[in-house]
Design an enzyme around this catalytic site. Structure first.
Site, mmCIF file in Angstrom:
data_model
loop_
_atom_site.group_PDB
_atom_site.id
_atom_site.type_symbol
_atom_site.label_atom_id
_atom_site.label_comp_id
_atom_site.label_asym_id
_atom_site.label_seq_id
_atom_site.Cartn_x
_atom_site.Cartn_y
_atom_site.Cartn_z
ATOM 1 N N ASP A 186 0.860 -1.184 0.000
ATOM 2 C CA ASP A 186 0.000 0.000 0.000
ATOM 3 C C ASP A 186 0.896 1.233 0.000
ATOM 4 O OD1 ASP A 186 -3.236 0.266 1.111
ATOM 5 O OD2 ASP A 186 -1.992 2.078 0.991
ATOM 6 N N LEU A 216 -17.689 -9.727 -0.245
ATOM 7 C CA LEU A 216 -17.744 -9.705 1.227
ATOM 8 C C LEU A 216 -18.484 -8.463 1.711
ATOM 9 C CD1 LEU A 216 -15.642 -7.439 2.593
ATOM 10 C CD2 LEU A 216 -13.952 -9.073 1.832
ATOM 11 N N LYS A 244 -20.886 -7.827 -10.536
ATOM 12 C CA LYS A 244 -20.597 -7.174 -9.254
ATOM 13 C C LYS A 244 -21.462 -5.923 -9.099
ATOM 14 C CE LYS A 244 -18.616 -5.606 -5.596
ATOM 15 N NZ LYS A 244 -18.434 -6.156 -4.305
ATOM 16 N N CYS A 255 -19.817 0.923 -1.026
ATOM 17 C CA CYS A 255 -20.124 0.326 -2.329
ATOM 18 C C CYS A 255 -21.465 0.700 -2.959
ATOM 19 C CB CYS A 255 -20.068 -1.189 -2.200
ATOM 20 S SG CYS A 255 -18.388 -1.772 -2.081
ATOM 21 N N LYS A 279 -22.009 4.199 -4.639
ATOM 22 C CA LYS A 279 -20.999 4.380 -5.693
ATOM 23 C C LYS A 279 -21.280 3.459 -6.887
ATOM 24 C CE LYS A 279 -16.957 2.346 -4.814
ATOM 25 N NZ LYS A 279 -16.679 1.298 -5.800
HETATM 26 C C1 UDX Z 1 -12.663 -1.636 -2.007
HETATM 27 C C2 UDX Z 1 -12.610 -1.896 -3.492
HETATM 28 O O1 UDX Z 1 -11.335 -2.067 -3.886
HETATM 29 C C3 UDX Z 1 -13.432 -0.879 -4.186
HETATM 30 O O2 UDX Z 1 -13.436 -1.020 -5.532
HETATM 31 C C4 UDX Z 1 -14.778 -1.140 -3.682
HETATM 32 O O3 UDX Z 1 -15.763 -0.633 -4.461
HETATM 33 C C5 UDX Z 1 -14.792 -0.627 -2.295
HETATM 34 O O4 UDX Z 1 -13.985 -1.450 -1.579
HETATM 35 P P1 UDX Z 1 -11.561 -0.729 -0.005
HETATM 36 O O5 UDX Z 1 -10.626 -1.862 0.256
HETATM 37 O O6 UDX Z 1 -12.791 -0.664 0.807
HETATM 38 O O7 UDX Z 1 -11.913 -0.704 -1.536
HETATM 39 O O8 UDX Z 1 -10.859 0.663 -0.045
HETATM 40 P P2 UDX Z 1 -9.860 1.287 0.963
HETATM 41 O O9 UDX Z 1 -10.102 0.771 2.328
HETATM 42 O O10 UDX Z 1 -9.893 2.740 0.683
HETATM 43 O O11 UDX Z 1 -8.443 0.672 0.501
HETATM 44 C C6 UDX Z 1 -7.787 0.949 -0.665
HETATM 45 C C7 UDX Z 1 -6.294 1.045 -0.357
HETATM 46 O O12 UDX Z 1 -5.561 1.177 -1.572
HETATM 47 C C8 UDX Z 1 -5.888 2.224 0.528
HETATM 48 O O13 UDX Z 1 -5.244 1.752 1.679
HETATM 49 C C9 UDX Z 1 -4.942 3.041 -0.368
HETATM 50 O O14 UDX Z 1 -3.883 3.649 0.352
HETATM 51 C C10 UDX Z 1 -4.438 1.995 -1.322
HETATM 52 N N1 UDX Z 1 -3.902 2.527 -2.579
HETATM 53 C C11 UDX Z 1 -4.625 3.398 -3.321
HETATM 54 C C12 UDX Z 1 -2.641 2.106 -3.034
HETATM 55 O O15 UDX Z 1 -1.960 1.343 -2.367
HETATM 56 N N2 UDX Z 1 -2.193 2.567 -4.235
HETATM 57 C C13 UDX Z 1 -2.882 3.455 -4.985
HETATM 58 O O16 UDX Z 1 -2.405 3.866 -6.044
HETATM 59 C C14 UDX Z 1 -4.149 3.879 -4.495
HETATM 60 C C1 UDX Z 2 -22.096 -4.638 0.459
HETATM 61 C C2 UDX Z 2 -22.502 -5.991 -0.146
HETATM 62 O O1 UDX Z 2 -23.376 -6.669 0.761
HETATM 63 C C3 UDX Z 2 -21.283 -6.831 -0.456
HETATM 64 O O2 UDX Z 2 -21.651 -8.037 -1.101
HETATM 65 C C4 UDX Z 2 -20.347 -6.032 -1.339
HETATM 66 O O3 UDX Z 2 -19.176 -6.764 -1.594
HETATM 67 C C5 UDX Z 2 -20.002 -4.706 -0.704
HETATM 68 O O4 UDX Z 2 -21.195 -3.982 -0.398
HETATM 69 P P1 UDX Z 2 -21.393 -3.793 2.862
HETATM 70 O O5 UDX Z 2 -21.600 -2.433 2.304
HETATM 71 O O6 UDX Z 2 -20.140 -4.089 3.599
HETATM 72 O O7 UDX Z 2 -21.494 -4.897 1.715
HETATM 73 O O8 UDX Z 2 -22.578 -4.120 3.888
HETATM 74 P P2 UDX Z 2 -24.105 -4.604 3.767
HETATM 75 O O9 UDX Z 2 -24.320 -5.611 4.814
HETATM 76 O O10 UDX Z 2 -24.475 -4.980 2.410
HETATM 77 O O11 UDX Z 2 -24.897 -3.304 4.215
HETATM 78 C C6 UDX Z 2 -24.910 -2.128 3.431
HETATM 79 C C7 UDX Z 2 -25.860 -1.122 4.037
HETATM 80 O O12 UDX Z 2 -27.195 -1.550 3.918
HETATM 81 C C8 UDX Z 2 -25.630 -0.867 5.529
HETATM 82 O O13 UDX Z 2 -25.754 0.519 5.776
HETATM 83 C C9 UDX Z 2 -26.743 -1.638 6.189
HETATM 84 O O14 UDX Z 2 -27.116 -1.131 7.450
HETATM 85 C C10 UDX Z 2 -27.843 -1.492 5.171
HETATM 86 N N1 UDX Z 2 -28.853 -2.564 5.244
HETATM 87 C C11 UDX Z 2 -28.506 -3.843 4.954
HETATM 88 C C12 UDX Z 2 -30.163 -2.255 5.581
HETATM 89 O O15 UDX Z 2 -30.489 -1.085 5.837
HETATM 90 N N2 UDX Z 2 -31.080 -3.273 5.614
HETATM 91 C C13 UDX Z 2 -30.771 -4.564 5.332
HETATM 92 O O16 UDX Z 2 -31.674 -5.406 5.376
HETATM 93 C C14 UDX Z 2 -29.440 -4.863 4.997
#
Ligand code: UDX
Ligand code: UDX
Length: 467
Positions: free
Chosen positions: A38, A174, A227, A283, A286
């Site tokens: 990272d 996940l 996805k 997610c 976005k």
């Molecule tokens: C993920 C997925 O990768 C994204 O596409 C999805 O939609 C959201 O979840 P996530 O792991 O949650 O992202 O993001 P984040 O916790 O922000 O981690 C990304 C990491 O990549 C950061 O630690 C950042 O420093 C690193 N990074 C970013 C690099 O190492 N190199 C880069 O050029 C840019």
């Molecule tokens: C989501 C998807 O579930 C996962 O498969 C993908 O890879 C990343 O985005 P995440 O955002 O981590 O995962 O959590 P999720 O459990 O899906 O909840 C998302 C949001 O929906 C939260 O704010 C949660 O509180 C809300 N939610 C979820 C509700 O309001 N009602 C529900 O019944 C379920």
């Protein structure tokens, strides 16, 4: 067909996806060396912290896996060049936020980090390297990655003879808070790609713990789109049940009962039917906005409009909650003390990205409320940066409480926004004595029951419960 034997993996991005995913791969495949790199040194230092309670992300069960694997076959570092050059397989797991400016601002994904990562892979990789999209990406991004790998490759003439790449898509499904369970027992693993040897190499890794029938192989574009579509469908269910919650409040129906009644129909199913303050997380919003943007791009405005409504409904839900608080507190919260219980976007995570708590808190601060915020996992620094970023005048008064009872001292109302376990079964008799009368509980997560507050003198408003 000669098979590819993968020995070393590199993952670019040590975030909520890269960190847990690579930890589980390292745990299940002790013969593989897994390096997570990272650009953020602070984050890498936190992953290497000897005190496992200080890992950069909180995820139940993650600390135990890190204890078993870190230093054995799992390594966290900032050594981008070395880790990429040694790897047979590189996962790209960097963030892809919504663009804030330029073409597609507010909808399209910003692929700068993905592109930068692809360029680094092109520069440093040696021999044949399998490059895997782990980040959620717009459909056909793999094509861009392929082109970057091809052209940068040509620039480096000295390696051209040996350097080549296969690009796969392997999106992560996940959910935060249950990441380890989701990774260890996935409903399915999805792999998109055209090079059968590369696909098989990745399938072989997952086969170490995932049954064959659950590994789905598709073409690249289907994998990328699946996805986006999966997240859009999940978010759509939440907006659907939230729309019904408002209907229940207006008519005297109860959204819990409705969810149960419809969820027992196997065709509908009982998951993702909990009404709440709206979906948060990095997610859903976005990815839907990205789908909306792409639909427009491909000349499908009706499709774009359809999915955009899911986000609109989510915004409306957050908006109406703060207005209900205002209305119940005689039309003004100016100078009133309000406790916020739960700031993360859902329970069991310290992540606040797109948390409904941010917008609702900011709206209340704008109205002059004094907030006392309690969350078992979210740090003061995180809350502070979230509120400063979103508060228009940045003038609100708020503080962090160390406990639930600390948060409730002298408040007129408590607003429950995250369903943390510790918010269930509270001693409301005692808590009522700390609050100012007439006291209110606004429960957006169905955490409090009517029996619990019976005889306490507290007024209870529950989301989706009609009177
Ligand atoms: C993920 C997925 O990768 C994204 O596409 C999805 O939609 C959201 O979840 P996530 O792991 O949650 O992202 O993001 P984040 O916790 O922000 O981690 C990304 C990491 O990549 C950061 O630690 C950042 O420093 C690193 N990074 C970013 C690099 O190492 N190199 C880069 O050029 C840019
Ligand atoms: C989501 C998807 O579930 C996962 O498969 C993908 O890879 C990343 O985005 P995440 O955002 O981590 O995962 O959590 P999720 O459990 O899906 O909840 C998302 C949001 O929906 C939260 O704010 C949660 O509180 C809300 N939610 C979820 C509700 O309001 N009602 C529900 O019944 C379920």
């Amino acid at each position: 067909m000669n098979s590819i034997k993968v020995k070393r993996i590199c993952c670019i991005g040590a975030g909520y996806v890269g960190g847990p995913t690579m930890s589980v791969i390292a745990d299940k495949c002790p013969d593989l060396e897994v390096k997570v790199v990272d650009i953020n040194k602070e984050r890498i230092d936190a992953w290497n912290n000897a005190d496992l309670s200080k890992l950069p992300i909180f995820e139940p069960g993650l600390d135990l896996i890190i204890a078993r694997t870190r230093g054995r076959n799992l390594f966290f570092s900032t050594e981008m060049e070395k880790s990429i050059s040694e790897a047979d397989m590189v996962f790209i797991s960097v963030n892809t936020p919504t663009k804030t400016k330029g073409l597609g601002a507010g909808q399209a994904s910003d692929l700068s980090w993905v592109e930068a990562s692809a360029r680094q892979v092109a520069k440093y990789a040696k021999g044949h390297t399998i490059v895997i999209e782990k980040s959620t990406l717009p459909v056909r991004t793999a094509q861009a990655i392929k082109e970057i790998l091809k052209t940068t490759n040509v620039e480096n003439q000295e390696d051209e003879s040996t350097k080549n790449f296969s690009v796969l898509s392997n999106p992560e499904f996940l959910a935060e808070g249950t990441a380890i369970n989701d990774l260890e027992k996935p409903d399915r693993v999805l792999i998109g790609g055209e090079d059968p040897r590369a696909v098989k190499a990745l399938v072989d890794i997952y086969l170490k713990w995932v049954p064959k029938e659950q590994i789905i192989c598709t073409n690249l574009w289907s994998s990328e789109l699946s996805k986006l579509a999966a997240n859009a469908f999940l978010a759509q269910r939440i907006s659907s049940i939230n729309s019904i919650s408002a209907f229940c409040e207006a008519t005297g129906a109860d959204v819990q009962e409705v969810a149960k009644a419809i969820g027992t129909d196997k065709r509908i199913g009982n998951q993702f039917l909990s009404a709440g303050p709206g979906f948060g997380g990095s997610c859903f919003k976005k990815d839907i906005l990205n789908l909306v943007y792409l639909s427009g791009h491909f000349g499908l405005p009706e499709v774009a409009k359809y999915w955009n409504q899911v986000v609109e409904m989510n915004n409306w839900q957050q908006d109406r909650i703060y207005k209900i608080v205002l209305e119940k507190l005689f039309g003004t919260v100016n100078g009133k003390n309000i406790a916020i219980l739960g700031f993360s976007f859902k329970a069991n995570t310290n992540d606040t990205r797109e948390s409904p708590a941010i917008r609702i808190s900011c709206d209340l601060l704008e109205e002059g409320a004094i907030l006392s915020i309690y969350d078992p996992k979210v740090s003061f620094e995180k809350i502070s940066s979230d509120l400063n970023k979103f508060s228009i005048n940045n003038q609100g008064i708020w503080n962090i409480a160390e406990s639930i009872s600390g948060a409730l001292k002298n408040v007129d109302a408590v607003l429950i926004l995250t369903a943390w376990d510790e918010f269930y079964g509270l001693d409301w008799n005692y808590l009522a004595s700390l609050m100012r009368s007439p006291a209110w509980i606004f429960d957006t997560r169905s955490v409090v029951s009517r029996q619990e507050i019976h005889n306490t003198g507290i007024n209870l408003w529950k989301l989706g419960e009609g009177s």
